[in-house]
Design a protein around this motif. Structure first.
Motif, PDB file in Angstrom:
ATOM      1  N   GLU A 167      -2.333  -1.933  16.032  1.00  0.00           N
ATOM      2  CA  GLU A 167      -1.933  -1.973  14.647  1.00  0.00           C
ATOM      3  C   GLU A 167      -0.494  -1.611  14.283  1.00  0.00           C
ATOM      4  O   GLU A 167       0.114  -0.746  14.735  1.00  0.00           O
ATOM      5  CB  GLU A 167      -2.852  -0.958  13.941  1.00  0.00           C
TER       6      GLU A 167
ATOM      7  N   ALA B 101       0.600   4.058  -2.839  1.00  0.00           N
ATOM      8  CA  ALA B 101       0.129   5.212  -2.615  1.00  0.00           C
ATOM      9  C   ALA B 101       1.201   6.321  -2.458  1.00  0.00           C
ATOM     10  O   ALA B 101       0.996   7.539  -2.993  1.00  0.00           O
ATOM     11  CB  ALA B 101      -0.444   5.165  -1.216  1.00  0.00           C
ATOM     12  N   ILE B 102       2.430   6.131  -2.034  1.00  0.00           N
ATOM     13  CA  ILE B 102       3.373   7.134  -1.822  1.00  0.00           C
ATOM     14  C   ILE B 102       4.355   7.210  -2.719  1.00  0.00           C
ATOM     15  O   ILE B 102       4.662   8.357  -3.336  1.00  0.00           O
ATOM     16  CB  ILE B 102       4.028   7.011  -0.273  1.00  0.00           C
TER      17      ILE B 102
ATOM     18  N   ARG C 245       4.499  11.481  10.543  1.00  0.00           N
ATOM     19  CA  ARG C 245       4.069  11.615  12.041  1.00  0.00           C
ATOM     20  C   ARG C 245       4.943  10.965  13.176  1.00  0.00           C
ATOM     21  O   ARG C 245       4.582  10.382  14.200  1.00  0.00           O
ATOM     22  CB  ARG C 245       2.570  11.029  12.307  1.00  0.00           C
TER      23      ARG C 245
ATOM     24  N   VAL D 181       1.875  -0.029  12.103  1.00  0.00           N
ATOM     25  CA  VAL D 181       2.020   1.087  11.215  1.00  0.00           C
ATOM     26  C   VAL D 181       3.430   1.503  10.607  1.00  0.00           C
ATOM     27  O   VAL D 181       3.221   2.328   9.878  1.00  0.00           O
ATOM     28  CB  VAL D 181       1.352   2.226  12.182  1.00  0.00           C
TER      29      VAL D 181
ATOM     30  N   ASP E 107       0.689  -1.142  -0.049  1.00  0.00           N
ATOM     31  CA  ASP E 107       0.082  -0.067  -0.017  1.00  0.00           C
ATOM     32  C   ASP E 107       1.046   1.313   0.062  1.00  0.00           C
ATOM     33  O   ASP E 107       0.486   2.162  -0.553  1.00  0.00           O
ATOM     34  CB  ASP E 107      -1.066  -0.026   1.181  1.00  0.00           C
ATOM     35  N   THR E 108       1.862   1.260   0.765  1.00  0.00           N
ATOM     36  CA  THR E 108       2.763   2.553   0.892  1.00  0.00           C
ATOM     37  C   THR E 108       3.408   2.681  -0.709  1.00  0.00           C
ATOM     38  O   THR E 108       3.560   3.730  -1.138  1.00  0.00           O
ATOM     39  CB  THR E 108       3.803   2.337   1.670  1.00  0.00           C
TER      40      THR E 108
ATOM     41  N   HIS F 193       3.076   2.996   7.258  1.00  0.00           N
ATOM     42  CA  HIS F 193       1.679   2.989   6.510  1.00  0.00           C
ATOM     43  C   HIS F 193       1.314   4.268   5.913  1.00  0.00           C
ATOM     44  O   HIS F 193       1.589   5.478   6.382  1.00  0.00           O
ATOM     45  CB  HIS F 193       0.622   2.662   7.793  1.00  0.00           C
ATOM     46  N   LYS F 194       0.596   4.112   4.980  1.00  0.00           N
ATOM     47  CA  LYS F 194       0.493   5.279   3.945  1.00  0.00           C
ATOM     48  C   LYS F 194      -0.515   6.323   4.959  1.00  0.00           C
ATOM     49  O   LYS F 194      -0.463   7.491   4.463  1.00  0.00           O
ATOM     50  CB  LYS F 194      -0.385   4.857   2.647  1.00  0.00           C
ATOM     51  N   ASN F 195      -1.353   5.715   5.634  1.00  0.00           N
ATOM     52  CA  ASN F 195      -2.141   6.769   6.545  1.00  0.00           C
ATOM     53  C   ASN F 195      -1.281   7.323   7.806  1.00  0.00           C
ATOM     54  O   ASN F 195      -2.020   8.174   8.740  1.00  0.00           O
ATOM     55  CB  ASN F 195      -3.405   6.003   7.108  1.00  0.00           C
ATOM     56  N   TYR F 196      -0.205   6.996   7.867  1.00  0.00           N
ATOM     57  CA  TYR F 196       0.630   7.486   8.962  1.00  0.00           C
ATOM     58  C   TYR F 196       2.059   8.315   8.744  1.00  0.00           C
ATOM     59  O   TYR F 196       2.745   8.381   9.589  1.00  0.00           O
ATOM     60  CB  TYR F 196       1.084   6.427  10.229  1.00  0.00           C
ATOM     61  N   GLN F 197       1.920   8.700   7.416  1.00  0.00           N
ATOM     62  CA  GLN F 197       3.121   9.282   6.794  1.00  0.00           C
ATOM     63  C   GLN F 197       3.299  10.584   7.769  1.00  0.00           C
ATOM     64  O   GLN F 197       2.305  11.164   8.085  1.00  0.00           O
ATOM     65  CB  GLN F 197       3.144   9.620   5.511  1.00  0.00           C
TER      66      GLN F 197
END
Length: 157
Positions: free
Chosen positions: A69, A28-29, A94, A71, A24-25, A88-92
């Protein structure tokens, strides 16, 4: 910034989450810096479960967990080579990647190495720059018949 990140060594039961984050990363990224064909080839590496199992079993391989989870993850080869670090793509952006890197650097120093080396995709050049790595050179490598641009980084610990 996320505060309650737990870092631990990876186990084989983590494999589905690890390969999902990888796939996914990349899709997406990294898709902003590589062609659609390159992304499909690169992300297909998630399907090479034997390679991932070997990494978990034989390398220094850690995962970052947030609220039970996974991440992010990182793994080291040859004692001082950061072979992969993915968030994880939703935690870039951070601090998860930074925390993983600090733990990896500590492990490398504990093993007596004074330098950490890393291969970097085009996408992660800024990450390594911001963590005081020196870009040694830019290269291309072939993966599954397709060329990929990347950089080699190094940092004294």
């Amino acid at each position: 910034m996320i505060k309650d990140i737990e870092i631990r060594e990876a186990i084989l039961d983590d494999l589905p989450e690890i390969t999902s984050i990888f796939r996914d990363t990349v899709r997406a990224i990294n898709s902003r810096d590589y062609s659609e064909t390159q992304i499909e080839i690169w992300s297909s590496g998630a399907d090479d479960t034997e390679i991932w199992e070997e990494r978990i079993n034989n390398l220094y391989f850690i995962v970052a967990e947030y609220r039970n989870e996974i991440v992010g993850f990182a793994h080291v080869t040859k004692g001082c080579h950061l072979d992969g670090i993915y968030v994880h793509k939703n935690y870039q952006r951070r601090t998860i990647g930074s925390k993983l890197l600090r733990i990896v650097e500590s492990q490398i120093m504990a093993e007596g190495y004074e330098v950490i080396n890393a291969d970097s995709s085009i996408t992660s050049v800024d990450f390594f720059d911001s963590h005081y790595f020196e870009q040694i050179k830019k290269q291309k490598k072939s993966y599954k018949g397709k060329g990929f641009a990347y950089s080699i980084f190094s940092k004294e610990l």
